[in-house]
Design a protein around this motif. Structure first.
Motif, PDB file in Angstrom:
ATOM      1  N   ALA A 220       0.712  -1.183   0.014  1.00  0.00           N
ATOM      2  CA  ALA A 220      -0.155  -0.162  -0.017  1.00  0.00           C
ATOM      3  C   ALA A 220       0.895   1.200   0.067  1.00  0.00           C
ATOM      4  O   ALA A 220       1.703   1.426   0.950  1.00  0.00           O
ATOM      5  CB  ALA A 220      -0.964   0.076   1.279  1.00  0.00           C
ATOM      6  N   ILE A 221       0.982   1.923  -1.154  1.00  0.00           N
ATOM      7  CA  ILE A 221       1.695   3.185  -1.064  1.00  0.00           C
ATOM      8  C   ILE A 221       1.115   4.382  -0.404  1.00  0.00           C
ATOM      9  O   ILE A 221      -0.043   4.906  -0.965  1.00  0.00           O
ATOM     10  CB  ILE A 221       2.127   3.445  -2.692  1.00  0.00           C
ATOM     11  N   SER A 222       1.558   4.608   0.742  1.00  0.00           N
ATOM     12  CA  SER A 222       0.915   5.590   1.528  1.00  0.00           C
ATOM     13  C   SER A 222       1.765   7.001   1.515  1.00  0.00           C
ATOM     14  O   SER A 222       1.470   7.934   2.354  1.00  0.00           O
ATOM     15  CB  SER A 222       1.055   5.006   2.988  1.00  0.00           C
ATOM     16  N   LYS A 223       2.350   7.231   0.549  1.00  0.00           N
ATOM     17  CA  LYS A 223       3.140   8.690   0.320  1.00  0.00           C
ATOM     18  C   LYS A 223       2.086   9.561   0.302  1.00  0.00           C
ATOM     19  O   LYS A 223       1.096   9.659  -0.483  1.00  0.00           O
ATOM     20  CB  LYS A 223       4.209   8.620  -0.819  1.00  0.00           C
TER      21      LYS A 223
ATOM     22  N   LEU B 146       9.597  -9.683  -8.655  1.00  0.00           N
ATOM     23  CA  LEU B 146       9.556  -8.672  -9.935  1.00  0.00           C
ATOM     24  C   LEU B 146       8.480  -7.655  -9.033  1.00  0.00           C
ATOM     25  O   LEU B 146       7.281  -8.123  -8.753  1.00  0.00           O
ATOM     26  CB  LEU B 146       8.622  -9.303 -10.812  1.00  0.00           C
ATOM     27  N   SER B 147       9.006  -6.452  -8.958  1.00  0.00           N
ATOM     28  CA  SER B 147       8.004  -5.377  -8.363  1.00  0.00           C
ATOM     29  C   SER B 147       7.705  -4.621  -9.441  1.00  0.00           C
ATOM     30  O   SER B 147       8.363  -3.781  -9.897  1.00  0.00           O
ATOM     31  CB  SER B 147       9.109  -4.403  -7.291  1.00  0.00           C
ATOM     32  N   MET B 148       6.396  -4.749  -9.969  1.00  0.00           N
ATOM     33  CA  MET B 148       5.831  -4.204 -10.977  1.00  0.00           C
ATOM     34  C   MET B 148       4.261  -4.155 -10.692  1.00  0.00           C
ATOM     35  O   MET B 148       3.601  -5.166 -10.262  1.00  0.00           O
ATOM     36  CB  MET B 148       6.420  -4.879 -12.204  1.00  0.00           C
ATOM     37  N   GLY B 149       3.925  -3.095 -11.342  1.00  0.00           N
ATOM     38  CA  GLY B 149       2.358  -3.051 -11.265  1.00  0.00           C
ATOM     39  C   GLY B 149       1.562  -2.192 -10.227  1.00  0.00           C
ATOM     40  O   GLY B 149       2.308  -2.154  -9.283  1.00  0.00           O
ATOM     41  N   MET B 150       0.759  -1.155 -10.563  1.00  0.00           N
ATOM     42  CA  MET B 150       0.218  -0.169  -9.795  1.00  0.00           C
ATOM     43  C   MET B 150      -1.152  -0.126 -10.016  1.00  0.00           C
ATOM     44  O   MET B 150      -1.782  -1.159 -10.502  1.00  0.00           O
ATOM     45  CB  MET B 150       0.926   1.304 -10.245  1.00  0.00           C
ATOM     46  N   SER B 151      -1.775   0.745  -9.417  1.00  0.00           N
ATOM     47  CA  SER B 151      -3.401   0.821  -9.462  1.00  0.00           C
ATOM     48  C   SER B 151      -3.937   0.512 -10.828  1.00  0.00           C
ATOM     49  O   SER B 151      -4.981  -0.011 -10.862  1.00  0.00           O
ATOM     50  CB  SER B 151      -3.801   2.208  -9.080  1.00  0.00           C
TER      51      SER B 151
ATOM     52  N   ALA C  22       4.379 -10.618 -11.396  1.00  0.00           N
ATOM     53  CA  ALA C  22       4.685  -9.716 -10.296  1.00  0.00           C
ATOM     54  C   ALA C  22       4.716 -10.327  -8.996  1.00  0.00           C
ATOM     55  O   ALA C  22       3.443 -11.074  -8.881  1.00  0.00           O
ATOM     56  CB  ALA C  22       3.651  -8.674 -10.229  1.00  0.00           C
ATOM     57  N   THR C  23       5.372 -10.372  -8.090  1.00  0.00           N
ATOM     58  CA  THR C  23       5.614 -10.743  -6.806  1.00  0.00           C
ATOM     59  C   THR C  23       5.425  -9.882  -5.718  1.00  0.00           C
ATOM     60  O   THR C  23       4.781  -9.903  -4.861  1.00  0.00           O
ATOM     61  CB  THR C  23       7.067 -11.361  -6.385  1.00  0.00           C
ATOM     62  N   HIS C  24       5.465  -8.270  -6.204  1.00  0.00           N
ATOM     63  CA  HIS C  24       5.123  -7.180  -5.472  1.00  0.00           C
ATOM     64  C   HIS C  24       4.411  -6.076  -6.376  1.00  0.00           C
ATOM     65  O   HIS C  24       4.963  -5.865  -7.478  1.00  0.00           O
ATOM     66  CB  HIS C  24       6.382  -6.793  -5.023  1.00  0.00           C
ATOM     67  N   ILE C  25       2.983  -5.901  -5.849  1.00  0.00           N
ATOM     68  CA  ILE C  25       2.595  -4.810  -6.603  1.00  0.00           C
ATOM     69  C   ILE C  25       2.354  -3.587  -5.751  1.00  0.00           C
ATOM     70  O   ILE C  25       2.245  -3.824  -4.530  1.00  0.00           O
ATOM     71  CB  ILE C  25       1.124  -5.181  -7.182  1.00  0.00           C
ATOM     72  N   ARG C  26       2.338  -2.314  -6.195  1.00  0.00           N
ATOM     73  CA  ARG C  26       2.477  -1.084  -5.535  1.00  0.00           C
ATOM     74  C   ARG C  26       1.244  -0.327  -5.851  1.00  0.00           C
ATOM     75  O   ARG C  26       1.200   0.171  -6.667  1.00  0.00           O
ATOM     76  CB  ARG C  26       3.734  -0.341  -6.026  1.00  0.00           C
ATOM     77  N   ILE C  27       0.433  -0.410  -4.713  1.00  0.00           N
ATOM     78  CA  ILE C  27      -1.128   0.203  -5.248  1.00  0.00           C
ATOM     79  C   ILE C  27      -1.027   1.624  -3.964  1.00  0.00           C
ATOM     80  O   ILE C  27      -1.048   1.445  -2.912  1.00  0.00           O
ATOM     81  CB  ILE C  27      -1.928  -0.621  -4.991  1.00  0.00           C
ATOM     82  N   GLY C  28      -1.595   2.719  -4.776  1.00  0.00           N
ATOM     83  CA  GLY C  28      -1.823   3.608  -3.909  1.00  0.00           C
ATOM     84  C   GLY C  28      -3.187   4.428  -4.236  1.00  0.00           C
ATOM     85  O   GLY C  28      -3.997   4.371  -3.355  1.00  0.00           O
ATOM     86  N   SER C  29      -3.331   5.088  -5.274  1.00  0.00           N
ATOM     87  CA  SER C  29      -4.523   5.593  -5.553  1.00  0.00           C
ATOM     88  C   SER C  29      -6.076   4.705  -5.416  1.00  0.00           C
ATOM     89  O   SER C  29      -6.915   5.034  -4.833  1.00  0.00           O
ATOM     90  CB  SER C  29      -4.656   6.620  -6.644  1.00  0.00           C
ATOM     91  N   ALA C  30      -5.779   3.485  -5.831  1.00  0.00           N
ATOM     92  CA  ALA C  30      -6.898   2.432  -5.821  1.00  0.00           C
ATOM     93  C   ALA C  30      -7.263   2.092  -4.373  1.00  0.00           C
ATOM     94  O   ALA C  30      -8.261   2.038  -4.079  1.00  0.00           O
ATOM     95  CB  ALA C  30      -6.789   1.202  -6.524  1.00  0.00           C
ATOM     96  N   LEU C  31      -6.152   2.326  -3.460  1.00  0.00           N
ATOM     97  CA  LEU C  31      -6.465   2.024  -2.016  1.00  0.00           C
ATOM     98  C   LEU C  31      -6.819   3.540  -1.362  1.00  0.00           C
ATOM     99  O   LEU C  31      -7.900   3.342  -0.564  1.00  0.00           O
ATOM    100  CB  LEU C  31      -5.608   1.413  -1.493  1.00  0.00           C
ATOM    101  N   PHE C  32      -6.247   4.529  -1.372  1.00  0.00           N
ATOM    102  CA  PHE C  32      -6.474   5.769  -0.668  1.00  0.00           C
ATOM    103  C   PHE C  32      -7.232   6.794  -1.518  1.00  0.00           C
ATOM    104  O   PHE C  32      -7.579   7.703  -0.802  1.00  0.00           O
ATOM    105  CB  PHE C  32      -5.089   6.406  -0.356  1.00  0.00           C
ATOM    106  N   GLY C  33      -7.480   6.536  -2.756  1.00  0.00           N
ATOM    107  CA  GLY C  33      -8.185   7.694  -3.610  1.00  0.00           C
ATOM    108  C   GLY C  33      -7.045   8.551  -4.040  1.00  0.00           C
ATOM    109  O   GLY C  33      -5.905   8.428  -3.918  1.00  0.00           O
ATOM    110  N   ALA C  34      -7.480   9.418  -4.948  1.00  0.00           N
ATOM    111  CA  ALA C  34      -6.470  10.335  -5.821  1.00  0.00           C
ATOM    112  C   ALA C  34      -5.878  11.156  -4.724  1.00  0.00           C
ATOM    113  O   ALA C  34      -6.432  11.731  -4.080  1.00  0.00           O
ATOM    114  CB  ALA C  34      -7.004  11.021  -6.827  1.00  0.00           C
TER     115      ALA C  34
END
Length: 227
Positions: free
Chosen positions: A41-44, A198-203, A214-226
């Motif tokens: 979960a990309i929480s930046k 493999l770290s690839m794939g986002m929202s 992908a073994t690791h996906i990095r999801i930000g906006s789909a979890l937290f909103g824009a």
């Protein structure tokens, strides 16, 4: 790294549950084992309250792209939630290596020999070995970080000689084009280099990424909103 199995405490609906369901379906389509993909979960830029709302749903793996922001948010969160795992997913300056090794559990953005050297020294000093991904500029975009594809073999040789624990490759494909060919290329590069993470794939493209490995996906906006 965390092996997450929080389905029993995830609400029956909502963004986190929907994304987990989509990951599970994509793993099944690809013939991969269930729960073989780590959701980061990309929480930046997100406040502590939003992070804690996901923790309450069982999400324990988070990603930040700035050392300072992580230092401001996560020490207190870790004190309250000891199982948290924090991934560095942004560009990292060599002079921040000590701070990054102190704050994070996994580094996704090794992209040059000077950074590999700084991280290896910081890990040795701290007595911590953090799994690392080498970031590849998969679309050869001048504005993006990552090593050139042609430089990847030499960078891996140097990182391994330094004792850096490289476990896989990371990339961000060009925006507004089909991601699948870039994911497939990264997967091939990883195989050729003897790497299986493999770290690839986002929202917008994580399902495709999971199907391609992908073994690791990095999801930000789909979890937290824009933002």
């Amino acid at each position: 790294m965390n092996t997450q199995s929080p389905e029993d405490i995830t609400p029956p609906n909502g963004p986190l549950a929907d994304i987990r369901a989509a990951i599970t379906q994509s793993e099944k389509i690809a013939g991969r084992p269930a729960r073989s993909t780590t959701l980061i979960a990309i929480s930046k830029t997100k406040p502590v309250e939003a992070i804690e709302a996901l923790i309450d749903q069982g999400q324990l793996t988070f990603g930040e792209n700035r050392v300072q922001e992580a230092a401001a948010k996560f020490p207190n969160l870790r004190a309250r939630h000891p199982g948290l795992e924090l991934h560095m997913v942004g560009q990292l300056q060599s002079n921040k290596a000590d701070d990054a090794v102190a704050q994070f559990d996994v580094i996704h953005s090794v992209d040059r020999p000077s950074l590999a050297k700084a991280l290896a020294a910081a890990m040795s000093k701290a007595g911590r070995q953090l799994p690392c991904f080498v970031q590849v500029n998969i679309g050869d975009e001048p504005q993006k970080g990552g090593c050139a594809i042609s430089d990847l073999p030499d960078l891996l040789v140097q990182a391994r000689a330094l004792g850096l624990p490289v476990i896989g490759l990371m990339a961000v494909p060009p925006a507004d084009v089909e991601s699948a060919p870039y994911f497939a290329l990264l997967a091939k590069l990883a195989r050729d280099c003897g790497l299986d993470q493999l770290s690839m794939g986002m929202s917008g493209d994580f399902e495709t990424a999971v199907r391609i490995g992908a073994t690791h996906i990095r999801i930000g906006s789909a979890l937290f909103g824009a933002r």
